[in-house]
Design an enzyme around this catalytic site. Structure first.
Site, mmCIF file in Angstrom:
data_model
loop_
_atom_site.group_PDB
_atom_site.id
_atom_site.type_symbol
_atom_site.label_atom_id
_atom_site.label_comp_id
_atom_site.label_asym_id
_atom_site.label_seq_id
_atom_site.Cartn_x
_atom_site.Cartn_y
_atom_site.Cartn_z
ATOM 1 C CB SER A 46 4.187 12.895 3.593
ATOM 2 O OG SER A 46 4.993 12.742 2.435
ATOM 3 C CE1 TYR B 74 3.257 7.542 3.746
ATOM 4 C CE2 TYR B 74 3.879 9.028 1.962
ATOM 5 C CZ TYR B 74 3.967 8.644 3.294
ATOM 6 O OH TYR B 74 4.745 9.363 4.161
#
Length: 264
Positions: A158, A171
């Site tokens: 990501s 995350y």
């Protein structure tokens, strides 16, 4: 309207004919879109995810392509189960030479709220599950690479691996693990004929946002969807298919894919 099958498609439009692909997190979003893309490109495809009903529906949706497709219900946090599925896929489709390591979850929230179960869930799936998939399938990838074939390990990271987003600490850390691990594995496995790539998407319209429980993060994501055109799962699927179709000598180590209007 005539529906074309894989057999009707010219071979130059099916560049992955003969490849055997595995997709984790295949039941929705980027995983499901990539299954459609790889099947259309001629690959045999194994779909792995926890939701069997979604997998069965995807197998049915892919049937008109004529591609060989199998599905296995799998929780990637279970190493023994992942190993067993890896052996079963080889029996069904042949030696695996393409893995899209895509299962993951995003649960942002302020660290001060102490959502320890959500921290652990992200670590279990985004880090441990990723490693279980690698452990299960890398032996087949190495075998394919050493035999002179094309072999690909493509991991979903990501932009959070590189950029700072308040509330996304855990995350982001899991995705930084994915990106750095992939760089290191590329150096290790490249000598054995295995390409390793990382895809770092910006905000993509998938089910990830639906799992978010923190209200501030939900509002931020909702505002982003209103102010810009988000990436779609098929955008990432096209990147995976492109990476896998490159000449064996070419390894794109890291691909960052952003919505045109996203500024982060």
């Amino acid at each position: 309207m005539t529906t074309l099958t894989a057999a009707d498609t010219p071979s130059d439009q099916r560049p992955l004919t003969g490849r055997v692909a595995v997709i984790t997190g295949a039941s929705s979003g980027m995983g499901a879109a990539t299954a459609e893309s790889l099947a259309a490109a001629g690959a045999k495809v194994a779909l792995l995810a926890r939701r069997k009903d979604r997998l069965d529906a995807l197998v049915e949706r892919l049937a008109p392509t004529g591609a060989e497709v199998v599905a296995h219900q799998l929780d990637v946090t279970d190493q023994d189960a992942a190993d067993a599925v890896a052996a079963r896929v080889r029996e069904q489709l042949g030696r695996v030479d393409l893995v899209f390591n895509n299962a993951g979850v995003m649960l942002p929230g302020p660290i001060t709220q102490q959502p320890r179960d959500e921290w652990q869930h992200q670590i279990d799936l985004n880090v441990t599950g990723l490693m279980h998939t690698i452990g299960a399938f890398v032996p087949q990838l190495v075998e394919a690479g050493q035999a002179g074939g094309t072999a690909d390990l493509i991991n979903t990271s990501s932009i959070a691996a590189q950029n700072i987003f308040p509330g996304f600490a855990v995350y982001s850390a899991t995705k930084a693990f994915v990106t750095h691990l992939s760089r290191t594995l590329r150096a290790e496995l490249g000598a054995q004929g295995v390409r390793v790539s990382t895809i770092e998407p910006g905000i993509t319209e998938t089910e990830l946002q639906g799992h978010v429980t923190d209200e501030a993060s939900k509002a931020w994501l909702a505002d982003a969807a209103q102010t810009m055109e988000l990436l779609q799962p098929q955008d990432i699927a096209s990147v995976v298919t492109y990476l896998a179709g490159l000449p064996r000598r070419v390894n794109l180590q890291q691909v960052t894919v952003m919505p045109t209007q996203e500024q982060m």
